[in-house]
Enzyme design. Structure first.
Site, PDB file in Angstrom:
ATOM      1  N   HIS A  39      -7.641  -5.821   0.192  1.00  0.00           N
ATOM      2  CA  HIS A  39      -6.430  -5.102   0.568  1.00  0.00           C
ATOM      3  C   HIS A  39      -5.860  -5.668   1.866  1.00  0.00           C
ATOM      4  O   HIS A  39      -6.592  -5.913   2.825  1.00  0.00           O
ATOM      5  CB  HIS A  39      -6.804  -3.628   0.748  1.00  0.00           C
ATOM      6  N   SER A  96       0.843  -1.195   0.000  1.00  0.00           N
ATOM      7  CA  SER A  96       0.000   0.000   0.000  1.00  0.00           C
ATOM      8  C   SER A  96       0.879   1.246   0.000  1.00  0.00           C
ATOM      9  O   SER A  96       1.712   1.405  -0.881  1.00  0.00           O
ATOM     10  CB  SER A  96      -0.970  -0.051   1.186  1.00  0.00           C
ATOM     11  N   GLU A 115      -9.501  -5.242  -3.904  1.00  0.00           N
ATOM     12  CA  GLU A 115      -8.789  -4.351  -2.992  1.00  0.00           C
ATOM     13  C   GLU A 115      -9.712  -3.551  -2.065  1.00  0.00           C
ATOM     14  O   GLU A 115      -9.557  -3.569  -0.845  1.00  0.00           O
ATOM     15  CB  GLU A 115      -7.939  -3.359  -3.808  1.00  0.00           C
TER      16      GLU A 115
END
Length: 504
Positions: A412, A189, A316
């Site tokens: 995610h 990220s 995600e």
């Protein structure tokens, strides 16, 4: 005794509770505390010490308001935050590959002490693993205006901290069995985008030779936007948006002011892009340290000498929705407004609707936004790097779990416990759907082996992308029994739209 000699002095670690063959060193300072007279400045070397420094506990985390499961919270007054941690084979032969991990957290939260980043399993595969803290939020990425007095307060201080940590690794890692010429930088990220920025930065050149980017996020601010954010945060903190005014505000006050600015955006559907995901801070394309967004820099050949492994998840943004960080988009009118805020053409939105004919508007929005921020950006980074001559590998994480009503998606952050080999950690069970089964452990072994092989030899076990950047060689990570499921991707829709990402 597990005592190691660094250039600043001797440190003592301890054996891992999970594997006595691995020694851990925690809370080792790589730079001096960045506060007091040195606040908002470039990192400085840590002061040397006499005797043996006990490094058996994680160091303090950077100023933030988040409290994460299993990790320490920030306490106002904690200043020695620029520390790192090391996991290494206790009786390693020396010259081992090194993996340096940069944590994510939207540049405002997170730390190297999160349980999912424990390096024991990777160190058992013959790596030396390093995790690090760096300045976050305004302390690390807020723009401080110049006033002509005193030393400069550079943008991108969090990235400068990361470079200082890499310089420390270069100068000291041999004492722990690592090879300074075999450094891989990895992150997820905002940590992945940090690594991509380091690939583009001249000041980081030569400090690492490989990079692993998981779910790199599409967020790099121009200098004028960073200045506007400073004005908003300073006003909320009740101080002038000047160097002196910002120095007068405590770290605690700037964290609280930033949170209030974020909440104001969340409550205002008319506030444009930041209503949808109000990330205030991130790397600043200041024209000096960072000349351009990493994607633009990669197209110009920056970092082409670095071997690159990229991964994203197929769902995600569902995590951001699950934790309440996403704006509620449940009607077609809201979806249209979202697309207009980001300059997305109607045909792109229609394409997602057509591919997801039975999905609610919420799911169409989450699929579209997750690709905009993470999946499409990560894939383009990989392909652009390959076209510029860089050796590049691309993968997708598509492991899912559970039935209707209890589904855990390939969202995610879910891939990271698998790659680190930390599925046993209770704090990650929300991400992974509870206690792992045999198929989960088998997938984790494959992913951790791929990381270790890439860090050691530059080959994770599948073909690199072609020199044209075509994504014909993509590893899809799934558990046994999931192999026959189709991976829904929307890359052709983005290609047909011919869109830059997050256009001005």
């Amino acid at each position: 005794m597990d005592v190691f000699t660094t250039k600043a002095g001797q440190v003592r670690g301890r054996r891992s509770d999970r594997d006595p063959g691995i020694v851990t060193v925690r809370g080792l300072p790589y730079a001096a505390p960045p506060f007091g007279a040195h606040r908002f400045r470039e990192p400085r070397p840590a002061e040397p010490w006499d005797g043996v420094r006990e490094c058996t506990a994680f160091g303090p985390v950077a100023p933030q308001s988040a409290e994460l499961p299993g990790a320490p919270a920030w306490s106002p007054g904690d200043e020695d935050i620029l520390t790192l941690n090391i996991w290494a084979p206790a009786d390693g032969p020396g010259g081992l590959p090194v993996l340096v991990w940069i944590h994510g957290g939207a540049y405002i939260f997170g730390s190297s002490s999160q349980p999912d980043f424990d390096g024991t399993a990777l160190a058992a595969r013959g790596l030396v693993v390093v995790t690090l803290n760096y300045r976050l939020g305004f302390e690390g990425f807020g723009h401080v205006p110049a006033d002509g007095e005193g030393p400069a307060c550079p943008d991108n201080r969090g990235l400068l901290d990361q470079i200082a940590a890499l310089e420390w690794v270069r100068d000291n890692i041999a004492a722990f069995g690592g090879a300074p010429e075999r450094i891989t930088v990895a992150g997820q990220s905002s940590g992945a985008t940090s690594a991509a920025c380091l690939m583009a930065a001249d000041r980081a050149r030569g400090l690492f030779h490989r990079a692993v980017l998981h779910s790199a996020v599409n967020a790099c601010a121009p200098a004028d936007q960073a200045a506007r954010t400073t004005a908003e945060v300073a006003a909320e903190a009740g101080v002038p948006a000047t160097r002196a005014g910002l120095l007068a505000a405590s770290p605690q006050a700037l964290v609280a002011a930033s949170d209030r600015v974020v909440e104001r955006y969340r409550q205002d559907p008319g506030s444009g892009r930041r209503h949808h995901d109000p990330a205030l801070y991130g790397p600043v394309a200041d024209g000096t340290f960072l000349a351009a967004d990493p994607l633009e820099a990669a197209a110009a050949g920056a970092g082409a000498e670095v071997e690159l492994l990229v991964c994203h998840t197929t769902e995600e943004y569902w995590l951001l929705d699950a934790v309440g960080s996403s704006a509620e988009i449940t009607t077609n009118r809201q979806l249209t407004a979202f697309a207009e805020d980001f300059g997305l053409p109607p045909q792109l939105v229609d394409g997602y609707r057509d591919r997801l004919p039975d999905a609610p508007v919420r799911d169409v929005h989450l699929a579209l936004y997750g690709d905009l921020l993470f999946a499409e950006y990560s894939s383009r980074l990989a392909e652009t790097h390959a076209r510029a001559g860089g050796r590049t590998f691309l993968s997708r994480f598509d492991r899912r779990r559970g039935g209707q009503g209890q589904r855990v998606r390939a969202w995610h952050c879910a891939d990271i416990p698998f790659a680190f080999g930390n599925l046993h950690e209770e704090s990650v069970h929300f991400l992974t759907g509870g206690e792992p089964g045999p198929a989960d452990h088998e997938l984790s072994h494959r992913m951790a082996d791929a990381w270790a092989a890439f860090a050691a030899h530059g080959d994770p076990g599948w073909d690199a992308l072609s020199g044209s950047g075509e994504a014909t060689a993509v590893r899809v990570w799934r558990t046994a029994g999931e192999e026959s499921r189709r991976t829904d991707t929307f890359r052709d829709l983005w290609g047909a739209a011919g869109l830059p990402l997050l256009p001005p």
